[in-house]
Write an enzyme that holds these catalytic residues in place. Structure first.
Site, PDB file in Angstrom:
ATOM      1  CG  HIS A 263      -1.483  16.654 -38.509  1.00 41.19           C
ATOM      2  ND1 HIS A 263      -0.200  16.203 -38.871  1.00 41.19           N
ATOM      3  CD2 HIS A 263      -1.871  15.567 -37.660  1.00 41.19           C
ATOM      4  CE1 HIS A 263       0.097  15.323 -38.275  1.00 41.19           C
ATOM      5  NE2 HIS A 263      -0.782  14.853 -37.604  1.00 41.19           N
TER       6      HIS A 263
ATOM      7  CD  GLU B 247      -2.330  15.083 -31.526  1.00 46.05           C
ATOM      8  OE1 GLU B 247      -2.979  14.704 -32.309  1.00 46.05           O
ATOM      9  OE2 GLU B 247      -0.947  14.923 -31.620  1.00 46.05           O
TER      10      GLU B 247
END
Ligand code: G3P
Ligand code: CA
Length: 244
Positions: free
Chosen positions: A49, A109
């Protein structure tokens, strides 16, 4: 039916963005995954992330300064130290190869809003095509230039803009960039916005929906999907609601 997408895998109970969290999400009955992609110094796509490895591993520094070989030496168990064995930061290849043997969808993402990783879109698209996953992948990003670039390179792969704030008539915006859906923060997805978008044929997949009351609300309004840290809880609530 509202689909359940496991945010960073089953992140409520397992180390986020690890193979363990993805496999446990599947076992918990998630319909799909959400994961984050960054790029190493040697141009490899990895699933993590943050731009830095500090929060989720035992290392320090930026992903972009690591070679893949060195990055793979890190332990990504972070707060789940009681787990018996080390978890590596997965490569995107590793996840997609495993995913191709499941029936799940996956929201990739692109984490390229802070560091503009050159060539990231091409690399992701090549891998999605390589594993024959074009119809099971949604590419999203807070960097909307990047998802439009992705669409122009691969119109067969769905794109979805991430919206951290409420936008006026977001379904019009989505249509204008050829996105079939958008991913708003759950606070930016009140019932009227969800319904108006669905009526215009635009899917809505809010993130990160962990509160029971919000899950119930979004299932009730027949939202396209929820992106949640706890797929087991979401599934329980969805089943309870449909039994009513
Ligand atoms: O894709 C939805 C959500 O993951 C976006 O925010 O910070 O959790 O990657 P973040
Ligand atoms: Ca994400």
């Amino acid at each position: 039916m509202t689909l359940i997408l496991a945010h960073r895998g089953y992140a409520a109970e397992y180390p986020e963005n690890t193979m363990l969290a993805f496999k446990e999400a599947e076992k918990a009955g998630a319909d799909g995954l959400e994961l984050d992609v960054q790029m190493t110094r040697d141009g490899e796509l990895v699933v993590i992330h943050d731009e830095k490895v500090d929060r989720t591993t035992d290392g320090t520094g930026l992903v972009k300064d690591y070679s893949l070989e060195d990055l793979r030496k890190l332990d990504a168990r972070f707060k789940f130290k009681e787990l018996p064995k080390k978890e590596q930061i997965p490569t995107l290849d590793e996840v997609l190869e495993w995913l191709s043997g499941t029936g799940m969808i996956c929201n990739i993402e692109l984490k390229n809003s802070i560091i503009p990783y050159v060539g990231m879109e091409e690399k992701v698209i090549n891998k999605v095509r390589h594993y024959n996953l074009t119809d099971r992948i949604i590419i999203s990003s807070f960097n909307h230039y990047s998802i439009v670039h992705s669409y122009l390179l691969a119109p067969e792969i769905e794109i979805a803009p991430l919206l951290s704030e409420g936008l006026y008539m977001p379904w019009i915006y989505a249509q204008s960039i050829k996105a079939k859906g958008f991913h708003p923060h759950w606070r930016a997805a009140p019932d009227q916005i969800v319904s108006a978008s669905l009526e215009s044929g635009i899917e809505v997949r809010p993130y990160t929906v962990n509160k029971e009351s919000e899950l119930e609300r979004l299932f009730k309004v027949n939202c396209s999907a929820v992106i949640t840290d706890d797929p087991a809880k979401a599934k329980r609530i969805r089943e309870m609601q449909s039994a009513r």
